[in-house]
Design an enzyme around this catalytic site. Structure first.
Site, PDB file in Angstrom:
ATOM      1  N   ARG A  40       0.737  -1.722  -0.144  1.00 49.97           N
ATOM      2  CA  ARG A  40      -0.050  -0.177   0.145  1.00 49.97           C
ATOM      3  C   ARG A  40       0.950   1.283  -0.162  1.00 49.97           C
ATOM      4  O   ARG A  40       0.282   2.126  -0.827  1.00 49.97           O
ATOM      5  CB  ARG A  40      -0.907  -0.011   1.666  1.00 49.97           C
ATOM      6  CG  ARG A  40      -2.171   0.474   0.864  1.00 49.97           C
ATOM      7  CD  ARG A  40      -1.564   2.683   1.645  1.00 49.97           C
ATOM      8  NE  ARG A  40      -1.671   2.537   3.451  1.00 49.97           N
ATOM      9  CZ  ARG A  40      -0.388   3.008   3.657  1.00 49.97           C
ATOM     10  NH1 ARG A  40       0.274   3.932   2.562  1.00 49.97           N
ATOM     11  NH2 ARG A  40       0.277   2.925   4.466  1.00 49.97           N
ATOM     12  N   TRP A 112      14.718   7.664   4.876  1.00 47.44           N
ATOM     13  CA  TRP A 112      13.605   7.015   4.903  1.00 47.44           C
ATOM     14  C   TRP A 112      13.266   7.990   3.444  1.00 47.44           C
ATOM     15  O   TRP A 112      11.605   7.754   3.617  1.00 47.44           O
ATOM     16  CB  TRP A 112      13.021   7.397   6.760  1.00 47.44           C
ATOM     17  CG  TRP A 112      13.730   7.700   7.463  1.00 47.44           C
ATOM     18  CD1 TRP A 112      14.077   8.727   8.773  1.00 47.44           C
ATOM     19  CD2 TRP A 112      14.067   6.140   8.366  1.00 47.44           C
ATOM     20  NE1 TRP A 112      14.881   8.398   9.073  1.00 47.44           N
ATOM     21  CE2 TRP A 112      14.818   6.311   9.441  1.00 47.44           C
ATOM     22  CE3 TRP A 112      14.135   5.212   7.702  1.00 47.44           C
ATOM     23  CZ2 TRP A 112      15.806   5.186  10.521  1.00 47.44           C
ATOM     24  CZ3 TRP A 112      14.306   3.827   8.421  1.00 47.44           C
ATOM     25  CH2 TRP A 112      15.270   4.503   9.933  1.00 47.44           C
ATOM     26  N   GLU A 313       4.341   9.599   8.430  1.00 45.03           N
ATOM     27  CA  GLU A 313       3.546  10.768   7.633  1.00 45.03           C
ATOM     28  C   GLU A 313       2.459  11.208   8.965  1.00 45.03           C
ATOM     29  O   GLU A 313       1.838  11.627   9.364  1.00 45.03           O
ATOM     30  CB  GLU A 313       2.212   9.618   7.214  1.00 45.03           C
ATOM     31  CG  GLU A 313       2.095   9.539   5.809  1.00 45.03           C
ATOM     32  CD  GLU A 313       2.437   9.804   4.591  1.00 45.03           C
ATOM     33  OE1 GLU A 313       2.143  11.326   4.614  1.00 45.03           O
ATOM     34  OE2 GLU A 313       3.153   9.914   3.846  1.00 45.03           O
TER      35      GLU A 313
HETATM   36  C1  LIG Z   1       9.969   2.770   6.263  1.00 45.58           C
HETATM   37  C2  LIG Z   1       9.620   4.696   6.742  1.00 45.58           C
HETATM   38  C3  LIG Z   1       8.900   5.091   5.303  1.00 45.58           C
HETATM   39  C4  LIG Z   1       8.883   6.833   5.427  1.00 45.58           C
HETATM   40  N1  LIG Z   1       8.444   6.921   4.127  1.00 45.58           N
HETATM   41  C5  LIG Z   1       8.734   8.257   4.150  1.00 45.58           C
HETATM   42  C6  LIG Z   1       8.735   9.501   2.795  1.00 45.58           C
HETATM   43  O1  LIG Z   1       8.537   8.092   1.748  1.00 45.58           O
HETATM   44  N2  LIG Z   1       9.137  10.635   2.244  1.00 45.58           N
HETATM   45  C7  LIG Z   1       9.557  11.206   3.789  1.00 45.58           C
HETATM   46  O2  LIG Z   1       9.856  12.087   2.945  1.00 45.58           O
HETATM   47  N3  LIG Z   1       8.968  10.456   4.460  1.00 45.58           N
HETATM   48  C8  LIG Z   1       8.703   8.873   5.271  1.00 45.58           C
HETATM   49  N4  LIG Z   1       9.483   8.773   6.436  1.00 45.58           N
HETATM   50  C9  LIG Z   1       9.714   9.089   7.449  1.00 45.58           C
HETATM   51  C10 LIG Z   1       9.170   9.520   8.380  1.00 45.58           C
HETATM   52  O3  LIG Z   1       7.863  10.878   8.116  1.00 45.58           O
HETATM   53  C11 LIG Z   1       9.288  10.213   9.506  1.00 45.58           C
HETATM   54  O4  LIG Z   1       9.784   8.938   9.855  1.00 45.58           O
HETATM   55  C12 LIG Z   1       8.624  11.146  10.078  1.00 45.58           C
HETATM   56  O5  LIG Z   1       7.932  12.222  10.215  1.00 45.58           O
HETATM   57  C13 LIG Z   1       8.963  11.475  12.147  1.00 45.58           C
HETATM   58  O6  LIG Z   1      10.345  11.621  11.827  1.00 45.58           O
HETATM   59  P1  LIG Z   1      11.523  11.207  12.462  1.00 45.58           P
HETATM   60  O7  LIG Z   1      12.009   9.448  12.333  1.00 45.58           O
HETATM   61  O8  LIG Z   1      12.558  12.523  12.369  1.00 45.58           O
HETATM   62  O9  LIG Z   1      10.553  10.870  13.951  1.00 45.58           O
HETATM   63  P2  LIG Z   1      10.601  12.747  15.354  1.00 45.58           P
HETATM   64  O10 LIG Z   1      10.388  13.520  14.932  1.00 45.58           O
HETATM   65  O11 LIG Z   1      12.388  13.252  15.661  1.00 45.58           O
HETATM   66  O12 LIG Z   1      10.194  12.348  16.461  1.00 45.58           O
HETATM   67  C14 LIG Z   1      10.677  10.911  17.295  1.00 45.58           C
HETATM   68  C15 LIG Z   1       9.807  11.254  18.732  1.00 45.58           C
HETATM   69  O13 LIG Z   1       9.062  12.594  19.553  1.00 45.58           O
HETATM   70  C16 LIG Z   1       8.015  12.640  19.133  1.00 45.58           C
HETATM   71  N5  LIG Z   1       7.751  14.214  18.572  1.00 45.58           N
HETATM   72  C17 LIG Z   1       8.823  14.917  17.604  1.00 45.58           C
HETATM   73  N6  LIG Z   1       7.719  15.778  17.963  1.00 45.58           N
HETATM   74  C18 LIG Z   1       7.400  16.363  18.853  1.00 45.58           C
HETATM   75  C19 LIG Z   1       6.584  17.320  19.388  1.00 45.58           C
HETATM   76  N7  LIG Z   1       6.571  19.137  19.329  1.00 45.58           N
HETATM   77  N8  LIG Z   1       6.146  17.131  20.409  1.00 45.58           N
HETATM   78  C20 LIG Z   1       5.640  16.052  21.178  1.00 45.58           C
HETATM   79  N9  LIG Z   1       6.559  14.453  21.013  1.00 45.58           N
HETATM   80  C21 LIG Z   1       7.157  15.526  19.643  1.00 45.58           C
HETATM   81  C22 LIG Z   1       7.982  11.931  17.880  1.00 45.58           C
HETATM   82  O14 LIG Z   1       6.468  12.027  18.001  1.00 45.58           O
HETATM   83  C23 LIG Z   1       7.888  10.841  18.213  1.00 45.58           C
HETATM   84  O15 LIG Z   1       7.730   9.513  19.141  1.00 45.58           O
HETATM   85  C24 LIG Z   1       9.295   7.153   6.140  1.00 45.58           C
HETATM   86  C25 LIG Z   1       9.685   6.503   7.891  1.00 45.58           C
HETATM   87  C26 LIG Z   1       9.375   5.642   7.647  1.00 45.58           C
HETATM   88  C27 LIG Z   1      10.013   4.791   8.941  1.00 45.58           C
END
Ligand SMILES: Cc1cc2nc3c(=O)[nH]c(=O)nc-3n(C[C@H](O)[C@H](O)[C@H](O)COP(=O)(O)OP(=O)(O)OC[C@H]3O[C@@H](n4cnc5c(N)ncnc54)[C@H](O)[C@@H]3O)c2cc1C
Length: 334
Positions: A40, A112, A313
């Protein structure tokens, strides 16, 4: 998928797409994710995150060039927003674009990125004079590479990659002319989150059916485990939540077809449906006992996949903040 018309299926027929309504599109996502969230995800990225921005922010020339080829599967796309140091906070992105004659020069990195290393075209978000804009970066562009990311325990059927831009030179015509500011990539995410709200219902249904089938045939204490009240309670919980998820997604689809859908409603549906699908996958895994940890059964695969879907997302907590800001009028992101 292309032969079945599943790629960008809710976009207009004049660009080679199926032109179905948003409820039909949602049901397609549900059935794909009944198989696997990674499958998906491929369709969501291609349709909602690559074809949609080209449709919404591209020139007519860009639409004619890319949309039919992406709809018929001749070309594959990816969407680069997340960076190594900016996930939940994409506005902090460090990738830049600088105009140089008839070219733009991109520098920075994305991480990612679904479909990254198999994509023919990347929709890349970068700051031009401090404003977020969308760019089309084609495979083979000078200074562009897309190394695959390995060792995932989740979404293993999906390719995930980095995108690296080192003085990457692209034609000036590859700017998406109508993209303006962070609202542009966020509107793409609204499209993709809509598909996720439907898709995860499929994963939950697969887990429910597996657990129900197993419970009727697994004998303990000389009876099928389905005859125990605690097991029935789990099945009833699953069925109830799946039904509620479907009703939420159906109403959202009807609102989207009437052009009344708000992004906060999409956040509510994405947050709720992914959370409940994950709960259902965990319950199903539990009901399968030791068998549930093997790849002979699918619930644990769905469970591991849904950990990604909960994160990408917009994480579960970020959607809590989006909805919380809407109901109180007070943003609590920082
Ligand atoms: C398999 C996979 C495919 C993906 N595909 C894409 C893609 O095609 N294109 C793309 O652009 N991205 C993609 N992503 C990235 C994805 O969108 C991000 O991983 C996501 O937005 C979270 O960002 P991060 O991993 O940096 O976590 P972080 O932003 O570092 O967050 C870590 C933790 O902190 C919490 N947190 C952060 N800010 C706050 C706040 N203000 N208040 C409270 N809690 C907070 C979050 O909820 C989370 O629990 C993908 C990720 C994965 C795992």
């Amino acid at each position: 998928m292309a032969e079945l018309g599943l790629l960008g299926a809710n976009l207009p027929e004049k660009y080679g797409c199926a032109g179905v309504n948003n409820v039909a599109y949602g049901l397609m996502m549900q059935e794909l994710e009944r198989g696997d969230s990674g499958i998906r995800s491929f369709a969501s990225v291609q349709g909602a995150l690559v074809m949609y921005p080209i449709y919404a922010f591209g020139s007519e020339t860009q639409r004619r060039k890319w949309l039919p080829a992406l709809a018929n599967g001749e070309k594959i796309g990816c969407f680069g927003l997340t960076e190594p140091d900016h996930g939940s906070d994409p506005g902090g992105m460090e990738t830049t674009a600088v105009k140089d004659g008839n070219n733009y020069i991109l520098n920075g990195a994305k991480m990612w990125i679904t479909n990254g290393s198999v994509a023919d075209v990347a929709v890349v978000w970068a700051k031009l004079d401090g404003v977020v804009r969308g760019f089309l970066v084609e495979k083979g562009a000078s200074g562009f590479s897309a190394p695959e990311m390995m060792n995932k325990h989740s979404l293993r059927a999906s390719v995930t990659s980095e995108l690296v831009f080192q003085d990457c030179r692209i034609p000036a015509d590859n700017l998406l002319p109508e993209s303006k500011g962070l609202a542009s990539p966020l509107s793409c995410l609204t499209q993709a989150r809509y598909g996720i709200a439907w898709g995860v219902i499929g994963a939950a249904m697969a887990c429910y059916h597996e657990a129900l089938t197993y419970a009727k045939t697994r004998i303990q204490f000389n009876k099928p485990i389905a005859s125990f009240q605690l097991v029935q309670q789990k099945l009833v919980y699953m069925l109830t939540e799946i039904t509620k998820m479907q009703l939420l997604a159906l109403q959202l689809g009807r609102l989207k077809d009437q052009k009344k859908m708000k992004f906060t409603q999409v956040s509510l549906a994405k947050r709720n449906n992914v959370y409940q699908a994950l709960e259902i996958a965990r319950l199903a895994r539990d009901m399968l006992g030791a068998n549930g940890i093997t790849s002979e059964y699918q619930s644990m695969r769905h469970m591991c996949n849904l950990e990604t879907v909960k994160t990408y997302e917009g994480t579960h907590d970020i959607h809590t903040l989006i909805i919380g800001g809407d109901v109180t009028g007070i943003p609590a992101f920082s």
